[in-house]
Design a protein around this motif. Structure first.
Motif, PDB file in Angstrom:
ATOM      1  N   PHE A 124       0.826  -1.219   0.000  1.00 28.73           N
ATOM      2  CA  PHE A 124       0.000   0.000   0.000  1.00 28.73           C
ATOM      3  C   PHE A 124       0.858   1.266   0.000  1.00 28.73           C
ATOM      4  CE2 PHE A 124      -2.472   3.102   2.696  1.00 28.73           C
ATOM      5  CZ  PHE A 124      -3.347   3.478   1.685  1.00 28.73           C
ATOM      6  N   ASP A 125       1.883   1.282   0.823  1.00 33.66           N
ATOM      7  CA  ASP A 125       2.632   2.512   1.041  1.00 33.66           C
ATOM      8  C   ASP A 125       4.093   2.183   1.354  1.00 33.66           C
ATOM      9  OD1 ASP A 125       3.215   5.112   1.529  1.00 33.66           O
ATOM     10  OD2 ASP A 125       1.558   5.451   2.917  1.00 33.66           O
ATOM     11  N   GLU A 160       6.978   3.565   0.987  1.00 37.97           N
ATOM     12  CA  GLU A 160       7.859   4.572   1.571  1.00 37.97           C
ATOM     13  C   GLU A 160       7.633   4.700   3.081  1.00 37.97           C
ATOM     14  OE1 GLU A 160       7.346   8.494   0.045  1.00 37.97           O
ATOM     15  OE2 GLU A 160       9.311   9.118   0.736  1.00 37.97           O
ATOM     16  N   VAL A 161       6.366   4.809   3.471  1.00 36.63           N
ATOM     17  CA  VAL A 161       6.061   4.950   4.902  1.00 36.63           C
ATOM     18  C   VAL A 161       6.359   3.632   5.614  1.00 36.63           C
ATOM     19  CG1 VAL A 161       4.312   5.604   6.595  1.00 36.63           C
ATOM     20  CG2 VAL A 161       4.318   6.666   4.349  1.00 36.63           C
ATOM     21  N   VAL A 217       9.963   3.630   6.475  1.00 39.58           N
ATOM     22  CA  VAL A 217      10.218   4.530   7.604  1.00 39.58           C
ATOM     23  C   VAL A 217       9.728   3.910   8.920  1.00 39.58           C
ATOM     24  CG1 VAL A 217       9.509   6.749   8.590  1.00 39.58           C
ATOM     25  CG2 VAL A 217      10.197   6.613   6.196  1.00 39.58           C
ATOM     26  N   SER A 218       8.647   3.122   8.829  1.00 37.30           N
ATOM     27  CA  SER A 218       8.061   2.526  10.042  1.00 37.30           C
ATOM     28  C   SER A 218       8.749   1.219  10.450  1.00 37.30           C
ATOM     29  CB  SER A 218       6.564   2.272   9.824  1.00 37.30           C
ATOM     30  OG  SER A 218       5.920   3.451   9.450  1.00 37.30           O
ATOM     31  N   LEU A 226      13.670  11.356   8.712  1.00 33.81           N
ATOM     32  CA  LEU A 226      12.999  10.059   8.924  1.00 33.81           C
ATOM     33  C   LEU A 226      13.974   8.878   8.810  1.00 33.81           C
ATOM     34  CD1 LEU A 226       9.856  10.867   6.804  1.00 33.81           C
ATOM     35  CD2 LEU A 226       9.797  10.300   9.228  1.00 33.81           C
ATOM     36  N   TYR A 275       4.976   9.507  10.352  1.00 35.87           N
ATOM     37  CA  TYR A 275       5.131  10.198   9.064  1.00 35.87           C
ATOM     38  C   TYR A 275       3.790  10.240   8.326  1.00 35.87           C
ATOM     39  CZ  TYR A 275       6.866  11.035   4.282  1.00 35.87           C
ATOM     40  OH  TYR A 275       7.077  11.533   3.019  1.00 35.87           O
ATOM     41  N   PHE A 324      -6.986   1.494  -3.445  1.00 33.12           N
ATOM     42  CA  PHE A 324      -6.436   0.320  -2.759  1.00 33.12           C
ATOM     43  C   PHE A 324      -7.482  -0.219  -1.778  1.00 33.12           C
ATOM     44  CE2 PHE A 324      -3.801  -2.275  -0.092  1.00 33.12           C
ATOM     45  CZ  PHE A 324      -2.790  -2.705  -0.925  1.00 33.12           C
TER      46      PHE A 324
END
Lengths: 284, 259
Positions: free
Chosen positions: A165-166, A168-169, A172-173, B53, B73, B84
């Motif tokens: 889904f994401d 990039e985040v 970071v997570s 980050l 973030y 999605f």
């Protein structure tokens, strides 16, 4: 009535058919499961490309008399590594790298079979799949990859979801996105390797895309897609394989056509709601 | 009282393919800060946030962070795939991917997520698909996801980009509330009047830091021209600086001559 039932169960009297339908059904469900990630990540072309790359390995292993799984597996991994290296140099895009490497591998496979193999029969079997060629080792291999895929997807569900889904985040997570992507590519390669002899190089990408697209039209939930898509994949493979016996058509073609028919029915029944849900899947 | 240092960049430079995106950045983010990074497109705002980050490694200088600093973030909503298949609840609990391995959302996670959603005015929307929400609600879902991680520092990339005036007000009020509750915030924006002028601290960036301070000290014609490379005028309205595009005034004068 007894005659009708006897007629309908005729194909199950043959061991080759039973082997074929077992492998096809598990393969359909497996492709349905991994197809969810392929479709949602916009990677439909990867399935197409990987199957073409593995074809080269299959041909080379046949000519050199090496075990199919070893030869085609090593070839598939090597193709993936070469694609990655070319794409990283950024001289050409990843899509162009996939196109060049996989079609070159496919062409090399064809040339090898022409030159050294029992060309026509071998080429048709790999391109379009063959239920006659299914052996016990195929059932074991496809079952093992299916179990491995289910265990990995369930165990790393959230990481897979987040990275899809994401990315990039997710990175970071704390999700190791590159590792998740490598794992997914590995599972995809294994899936193509163990299902190609039944479904065939040309049609395997359809089995990765169609069930997941149908599942997307039926639900707005990622978790539900992960069980609806394998059920649809398994159903279309079982039904297609069964019908192919009576229609005297290619098993893989009938499986894909059954899936396509299901897609059309669901597309019509879900109406605007379903069309809106797949409107984001531009790559299909 | 000066807060504890959360992030400190010292002479930090970051590059993409050997092209420097930001250079010699000296920046300190302390507990309780509410900082806005302003600058034109391509000035390195997102690169700076990514360096904070940890998704980009500096090529020169260094960045130090408080040990075990928890950061949340919020990416630009324009980068989100709204088709999605995920519900609001699924988005919020995503950040616990390292602990929550199975598809099932645990009772505790659900309770925590519902608390965050309620706090952000999203109560009762947990089973909705993300596409079914309004612009303001969509932005708040991603803030909720970041808050679910219980961050000490909230990092937002262009939180008001592409949203209408009402949503911008909602976002600004929400961030002010979170800051009052003790969350330190750093965000990037090119919205000078709608967002930046309301923040307590602004950093003007154009590959390097041009200015760092209070909006009244930073939003001056000289600094803005140096930052954005275009003439700008600054008026004061209700005690707050209002930036007016200098080229716009020139065009207005030419247009009035044509009338």
């Amino acid at each position: 009535m007894i005659h009708v039932i006897a007629g309908l169960t005729t194909p199950f009297r043959y061991q080759f058919f039973n082997n074929g339908i077992i492998v096809a059904t598990i393969a359909g469900a497996l492709c349905g499961l991994l197809g969810v990630f392929v479709v949602l990540r916009g990677m439909s072309y990867i399935g197409h490309g990987l199957s073409h790359a593995v074809f080269g390995g299959a041909a080379a292993s046949a000519v050199m008399n090496i075990n199919y799984f070893v030869g085609a597996g090593v070839w598939g991994v090597a193709s993936g590594v070469i694609i990655g290296r070319i794409a990283r140099r950024r001289l050409i895009g990843a899509d162009a790298a996939i196109g060049v490497v996989t079609t070159a591998s496919f062409a090399l496979g064809l040339a090898l079979l022409n030159r050294y193999g029992q060309a026509k029969k071998s080429i048709e079997a790999v391109l379009f799949g063959s239920v006659l060629g299914v052996k016990t080792i195929d059932i074991v291999a496809v079952s093992a990859v299916a179990i491995l895929s289910v265990v990995i997807v369930v165990a790393l569900y959230r990481a897979f979801l987040f990275a899809t889904f994401d990315p990039e985040v997710a990175q970071v997570s704390g999700v190791r996105v590159a590792w998740i992507e490598a794992l997914l590519m590995g599972l995809l390669s294994l899936t193509i390797l163990v299902t190609m002899r039944v479904i065939g190089t040309l049609l395997i990408s359809a089995l990765l895309v169609i069930p997941a697209s149908i599942a997307r039209m039926l639900t707005n939930s990622f978790a539900r897609m992960l069980w609806i898509s394998p059920i649809i994949g398994g159903m279309s493979a079982f039904t297609g394989m069964y019908l192919s016996y009576f229609l005297d058509t290619s098993a893989s073609a009938t499986i894909i056509l059954t899936g396509t028919l299901m897609f059309i029915v669901v597309y019509a029944v879900t109406g605007i709601r379903g069309r809106t849900r797949i409107s984001g899947l531009h790559h299909i | 009282m000066i807060g504890e240092v959360l992030v400190e960049c010292a002479h930090m430079s970051c590059a993409y393919n050997s092209t420097l995106a930001i250079k010699s950045i000296d920046l300190t983010i302390r507990k309780g800060d509410f900082v806005g990074i302003v600058g034109p497109s391509g000035s390195g705002k997102t690169t700076l946030l990514k360096a904070i980050l940890g998704s980009i490694t500096p090529v020169e200088g260094h960045i130090t962070k408080k040990p075990h600093l928890r950061m949340g973030y919020v990416p630009q909503v324009e980068t989100v795939d709204w088709n999605f298949p995920v519900t609001v609840l699924e988005v919020v609990v995503m950040t616990r991917s390292s602990t929550g391995r199975l598809p099932r959302v645990t009772k505790d996670e659900r309770a925590d997520a519902l608390l965050v959603l309620e706090r952000l005015g999203l109560g009762g929307l947990e089973n909705r698909h993300i596409r079914e929400l309004s612009g303001g609600q969509q932005q708040r879902v991603f803030v909720a996801r970041a808050l679910f991680h219980r961050p000490e520092l909230l990092v937002l990339d262009e939180p008001t980009s592409g949203v209408d005036v009402r949503t911008r007000h909602e976002v600004l009020h929400l961030l002010a509330d979170l800051h009052d509750e003790g969350v330190s915030i750093i965000l990037s924006t090119h919205d000078l009047n709608g967002l930046a002028a309301h923040l307590p601290r602004l950093v003007c960036l154009n590959s390097e830091i041009i200015a760092d301070g209070l909006p009244v000290d930073v939003l001056t014609p000289e600094i803005l021209e140096q930052t954005f490379g275009a003439p700008m005028e600054v008026l004061v309205h209700g005690g707050m600086p209002v930036v007016v595009d200098g080229v716009g005034a020139d065009i207005a004068e030419r247009m009035s001559r044509l009338a």
